[in-house]
Design a protein around this motif. Sequence first.
Motif, PDB file in Angstrom:
ATOM      1  N   ALA A  88       0.436  -1.248   0.080  1.00 58.73           N
ATOM      2  CA  ALA A  88      -0.266   0.169   0.036  1.00 58.73           C
ATOM      3  C   ALA A  88       0.574   1.207  -0.271  1.00 58.73           C
ATOM      4  O   ALA A  88       0.163   2.362  -0.255  1.00 58.73           O
ATOM      5  CB  ALA A  88      -0.834  -0.351   1.333  1.00 58.73           C
ATOM      6  N   ASP A  89       2.165   1.264   0.340  1.00 57.68           N
ATOM      7  CA  ASP A  89       2.993   2.301   0.160  1.00 57.68           C
ATOM      8  C   ASP A  89       3.582   2.745  -0.530  1.00 57.68           C
ATOM      9  O   ASP A  89       4.581   3.510  -0.091  1.00 57.68           O
ATOM     10  CB  ASP A  89       3.966   2.584   1.603  1.00 57.68           C
ATOM     11  N   LEU A  90       3.837   1.995  -1.572  1.00 54.31           N
ATOM     12  CA  LEU A  90       4.259   1.513  -2.944  1.00 54.31           C
ATOM     13  C   LEU A  90       4.592   2.874  -3.938  1.00 54.31           C
ATOM     14  O   LEU A  90       5.563   3.523  -4.049  1.00 54.31           O
ATOM     15  CB  LEU A  90       4.194   0.105  -4.102  1.00 54.31           C
ATOM     16  N   LYS A  91       3.664   3.766  -4.699  1.00 51.10           N
ATOM     17  CA  LYS A  91       3.162   4.509  -5.445  1.00 51.10           C
ATOM     18  C   LYS A  91       2.802   5.467  -5.047  1.00 51.10           C
ATOM     19  O   LYS A  91       4.153   6.757  -4.818  1.00 51.10           O
ATOM     20  CB  LYS A  91       1.905   4.602  -5.915  1.00 51.10           C
ATOM     21  N   ASN A  92       2.397   6.365  -3.794  1.00 48.22           N
ATOM     22  CA  ASN A  92       1.634   7.377  -3.251  1.00 48.22           C
ATOM     23  C   ASN A  92       2.499   8.015  -2.110  1.00 48.22           C
ATOM     24  O   ASN A  92       1.505   8.244  -1.180  1.00 48.22           O
ATOM     25  CB  ASN A  92      -0.016   8.053  -3.769  1.00 48.22           C
ATOM     26  N   GLY A  93       3.003   7.476  -1.204  1.00 44.55           N
ATOM     27  CA  GLY A  93       3.306   7.399   0.345  1.00 44.55           C
ATOM     28  C   GLY A  93       1.918   6.149   0.868  1.00 44.55           C
ATOM     29  O   GLY A  93       1.127   6.063   0.077  1.00 44.55           O
ATOM     30  N   ALA A  94       2.118   6.330   2.068  1.00 46.75           N
ATOM     31  CA  ALA A  94       0.945   4.797   3.662  1.00 46.75           C
ATOM     32  C   ALA A  94      -0.297   5.661   2.984  1.00 46.75           C
ATOM     33  O   ALA A  94      -0.496   6.978   3.427  1.00 46.75           O
ATOM     34  CB  ALA A  94       1.708   5.421   4.492  1.00 46.75           C
ATOM     35  N   GLN A 111      -4.173  -3.356   7.607  1.00 48.23           N
ATOM     36  CA  GLN A 111      -3.308  -2.574   6.857  1.00 48.23           C
ATOM     37  C   GLN A 111      -1.674  -3.026   7.339  1.00 48.23           C
ATOM     38  O   GLN A 111      -0.942  -3.778   6.472  1.00 48.23           O
ATOM     39  CB  GLN A 111      -2.520  -1.005   7.986  1.00 48.23           C
ATOM     40  N   VAL A 112      -2.087  -4.353   8.234  1.00 49.92           N
ATOM     41  CA  VAL A 112      -1.087  -5.478   8.560  1.00 49.92           C
ATOM     42  C   VAL A 112      -1.038  -6.291   7.370  1.00 49.92           C
ATOM     43  O   VAL A 112       0.004  -6.910   7.094  1.00 49.92           O
ATOM     44  CB  VAL A 112      -1.664  -6.588  10.108  1.00 49.92           C
ATOM     45  N   PHE A 113      -2.212  -6.954   7.050  1.00 41.60           N
ATOM     46  CA  PHE A 113      -2.078  -7.373   5.697  1.00 41.60           C
ATOM     47  C   PHE A 113      -1.711  -6.961   4.467  1.00 41.60           C
ATOM     48  O   PHE A 113      -1.083  -7.787   3.422  1.00 41.60           O
ATOM     49  CB  PHE A 113      -3.566  -8.149   4.978  1.00 41.60           C
ATOM     50  N   LEU A 114      -2.119  -5.540   3.896  1.00 43.44           N
ATOM     51  CA  LEU A 114      -2.141  -5.235   3.070  1.00 43.44           C
ATOM     52  C   LEU A 114      -0.487  -4.637   2.890  1.00 43.44           C
ATOM     53  O   LEU A 114      -0.385  -4.478   1.648  1.00 43.44           O
ATOM     54  CB  LEU A 114      -3.387  -4.145   2.918  1.00 43.44           C
ATOM     55  N   MET A 115      -0.362  -4.549   3.955  1.00 43.67           N
ATOM     56  CA  MET A 115       1.790  -4.237   3.864  1.00 43.67           C
ATOM     57  C   MET A 115       2.222  -5.106   3.928  1.00 43.67           C
ATOM     58  O   MET A 115       3.527  -5.452   3.615  1.00 43.67           O
ATOM     59  CB  MET A 115       1.602  -3.325   4.930  1.00 43.67           C
ATOM     60  N   ASN A 116       2.490  -6.380   3.870  1.00 42.49           N
ATOM     61  CA  ASN A 116       2.675  -7.487   3.617  1.00 42.49           C
ATOM     62  C   ASN A 116       3.125  -7.914   2.676  1.00 42.49           C
ATOM     63  O   ASN A 116       1.835  -8.569   1.575  1.00 42.49           O
ATOM     64  CB  ASN A 116       2.363  -8.977   4.445  1.00 42.49           C
ATOM     65  N   ILE A 117       3.996  -7.844   1.836  1.00 43.04           N
ATOM     66  CA  ILE A 117       3.659  -7.414   0.715  1.00 43.04           C
ATOM     67  C   ILE A 117       4.049  -9.568  -0.142  1.00 43.04           C
ATOM     68  O   ILE A 117       3.522  -9.967  -1.534  1.00 43.04           O
ATOM     69  CB  ILE A 117       5.456  -7.652  -0.360  1.00 43.04           C
ATOM     70  N   HIS A 118       3.974 -10.199   0.905  1.00 45.75           N
ATOM     71  CA  HIS A 118       4.073 -11.930   0.845  1.00 45.75           C
ATOM     72  C   HIS A 118       2.453 -12.387   0.198  1.00 45.75           C
ATOM     73  O   HIS A 118       2.909 -13.485  -0.242  1.00 45.75           O
ATOM     74  CB  HIS A 118       4.888 -12.631   2.205  1.00 45.75           C
ATOM     75  N   PHE A 119       1.750 -11.859   1.308  1.00 47.19           N
ATOM     76  CA  PHE A 119       0.544 -11.611   1.816  1.00 47.19           C
ATOM     77  C   PHE A 119      -0.024 -11.223   0.325  1.00 47.19           C
ATOM     78  O   PHE A 119      -0.799 -12.107  -0.472  1.00 47.19           O
ATOM     79  CB  PHE A 119      -0.458 -11.532   3.150  1.00 47.19           C
ATOM     80  N   THR A 120       0.306  -9.579   0.150  1.00 46.03           N
ATOM     81  CA  THR A 120      -0.505  -9.647  -1.400  1.00 46.03           C
ATOM     82  C   THR A 120      -0.057  -9.860  -2.580  1.00 46.03           C
ATOM     83  O   THR A 120      -0.695 -10.347  -3.497  1.00 46.03           O
ATOM     84  CB  THR A 120      -0.201  -8.211  -1.451  1.00 46.03           C
ATOM     85  N   GLY A 121       1.266 -10.961  -2.560  1.00 51.00           N
ATOM     86  CA  GLY A 121       2.061 -11.515  -3.911  1.00 51.00           C
ATOM     87  C   GLY A 121       0.810 -12.828  -4.240  1.00 51.00           C
ATOM     88  O   GLY A 121       0.214 -12.967  -5.580  1.00 51.00           O
ATOM     89  N   ILE A 122       0.274 -13.169  -2.483  1.00 53.96           N
ATOM     90  CA  ILE A 122      -0.360 -14.413  -3.298  1.00 53.96           C
ATOM     91  C   ILE A 122      -1.750 -13.569  -4.153  1.00 53.96           C
ATOM     92  O   ILE A 122      -2.314 -14.512  -4.467  1.00 53.96           O
ATOM     93  CB  ILE A 122      -1.545 -15.330  -1.699  1.00 53.96           C
ATOM     94  N   LEU A 123      -2.351 -12.406  -3.056  1.00 54.83           N
ATOM     95  CA  LEU A 123      -3.370 -11.688  -3.148  1.00 54.83           C
ATOM     96  C   LEU A 123      -3.699 -12.051  -4.561  1.00 54.83           C
ATOM     97  O   LEU A 123      -4.511 -11.722  -5.865  1.00 54.83           O
ATOM     98  CB  LEU A 123      -4.098 -10.666  -2.125  1.00 54.83           C
ATOM     99  N   ARG A 124      -2.770 -11.324  -5.615  1.00 56.11           N
ATOM    100  CA  ARG A 124      -2.733 -10.999  -7.022  1.00 56.11           C
ATOM    101  C   ARG A 124      -2.770 -11.652  -7.129  1.00 56.11           C
ATOM    102  O   ARG A 124      -3.321 -12.071  -8.945  1.00 56.11           O
ATOM    103  CB  ARG A 124      -1.524 -10.226  -7.677  1.00 56.11           C
ATOM    104  N   ARG A 125      -3.143 -13.453  -7.099  1.00 53.16           N
ATOM    105  CA  ARG A 125      -2.962 -14.508  -8.427  1.00 53.16           C
ATOM    106  C   ARG A 125      -4.431 -15.182  -7.701  1.00 53.16           C
ATOM    107  O   ARG A 125      -4.432 -16.795  -8.739  1.00 53.16           O
ATOM    108  CB  ARG A 125      -1.445 -15.353  -7.651  1.00 53.16           C
TER     109      ARG A 125
END
Length: 414
Positions: A88-94, A111-125
Motif C-alpha cells: 500500500a505504500d509503494l506509489k503515493n505514500g502510505a 493495513q497489516v495484511f496489505l502491507m505484507n508483500i508476501h500476502f499481497t503476492g498471493i492475493l494478486r494470483r
Amino acid sequence: MCDGTARRVRLRPRLRGVAEGLPRLRLREFFCRRAVLFMGQRSGRQERSKKPEMSLSENLTAEEEDNKEENKELKTKDQRLPLVFGVADLKNGAVGLYNMGHTCCLNSLLQVFLMNIHFTGILRRITVPPNASLKRRNVPYQMLLLLEKMQSGKQKAVFPTDLARCLSVHRMDLFMQHDAAQLYLTLWNLVKMQIKDQDLVTKLSDLYTICVQEHLACQICSSETKRNSNMLTLPLPVLDSNSHKLKTLEDCLQCFFRPEELTGHNMCFCEYCEKKTPFLQSMKLVHLPQTLTIHLKRFCFERSASVHKLSHCLPFPEELDFNAVLTEQQSQAHDNEKAAWQYELFAVVTHSGSANFGHYCAYIRSLTECKWYCFNDSTVDQVSWDDVKCTYGHSDLYWGQTAYLLIYMKKHPQ
C-alpha cells in the motif's frame, strides 16, 4: 486464569464524529451506506427506488440494466488489477482507512495484511469470481480491490466500504468493538476459505501457520502421547503460573514452552493405568512460518468472572532469534528448520483503553522503504523505533498504547 479474548461490547457509533471531515456532497451517501451496512441484510449496493406503478417486466429490465452497469464497472476494475504491485505504500505514500464506526480494529488488521508483500503476492494470483454477486461476497477479491483503490489515487485515506459490506454478509458484526486476535483469525480464515486455487491455499498456510507438537506423559506409567497442532498465532501469557508479571517477550516464550504438571482437578485419564493420574504436559516447536504472529494475552479473567487488562511494561526486541530463546528440549525441528528461526519485527497492533472499550492502531515497517509508520485509521505518520517502543506498556498509563499483536518476519527465509 488468563485468556487472550477480550469481551466484545456493543457500542452506539458516534455518527457525528465519524462524519467530520467528509465532503458535503458525499455526506448523504456516507449515511446511506452506513444504513445498508448496519442492517447487514444486503450484500451489494442499495436497491433503486421504484415507482409503485412500474410493471414486473419493467422492474426486471431495470435490474438487468443495473447488473450490466455493475458488471461493466467490475470488469474495468479487473483489468486494472495486474497493475497492483502488492504494497500500500509503494506509489503515493502510505494510505489510511477511514473509520466507519468502531472499525479501528478492522482498519489496523487490514493495513497489516496489505502491507505484507508476501500476502499481497498471493492475493494478486486469485481467480476473479465470475459474476457481480460472487464478487460482492468474496473477501480476498474485495481486499484486492481495496488495495487497488489505495494505490490508484492521490488521496491520503479511503473508505473500506465495499469490503465492510462483504464482511457483513459473512456475519461479521460491524459498528461494535472487536478483539484484534479474534478478528485476525476470522479474516484469515475467510480469505483461506474463499481462495479456490489449492496451490495458493498451501502458500497462504505456509506463510502464516505455526506447527507445535503437544506431549502428554503419565507420571505413573510413563506412557506418552504426541499430537501435532497448527495455529495462526502464538498465544503467549504475560503472567507466570504464580500470577507474577513476566518481564520480557523471551520470558513469555519460555513460559509458554515450559512443561506443566497436571495434578488434582487437572489430572487426565490414563488408558494404561485405567484411572486418572498426574500428567506432564509440554509443548515443542516444530515449524515457524515466514510471517509469525504473536498474541500477548493482555486480557485476564478474574475470579469474579470480570475481565481486566494487563498493561504492565513488556519489552519486545526488534530482532528475535528462537534458537537463542528456546532450549533443545523445547523444539522438535530439524537443523535446517532451526537455521531460519531468525526474525525481525514487521508490525505491532496496539490497544488503548480498558478491556471493555478502547482504540486500536498499527505500527508497520514498510518492507519496500524500511521505514516505520503509524496507521491510526485515516491518519498515517512516519515514526521511529523509539515511538514503537512506547507501546511496551506501563501500569500507570491506563489509557496508553499497549502492544497486543506482534508480527515478525523471517530475516533469511529458506
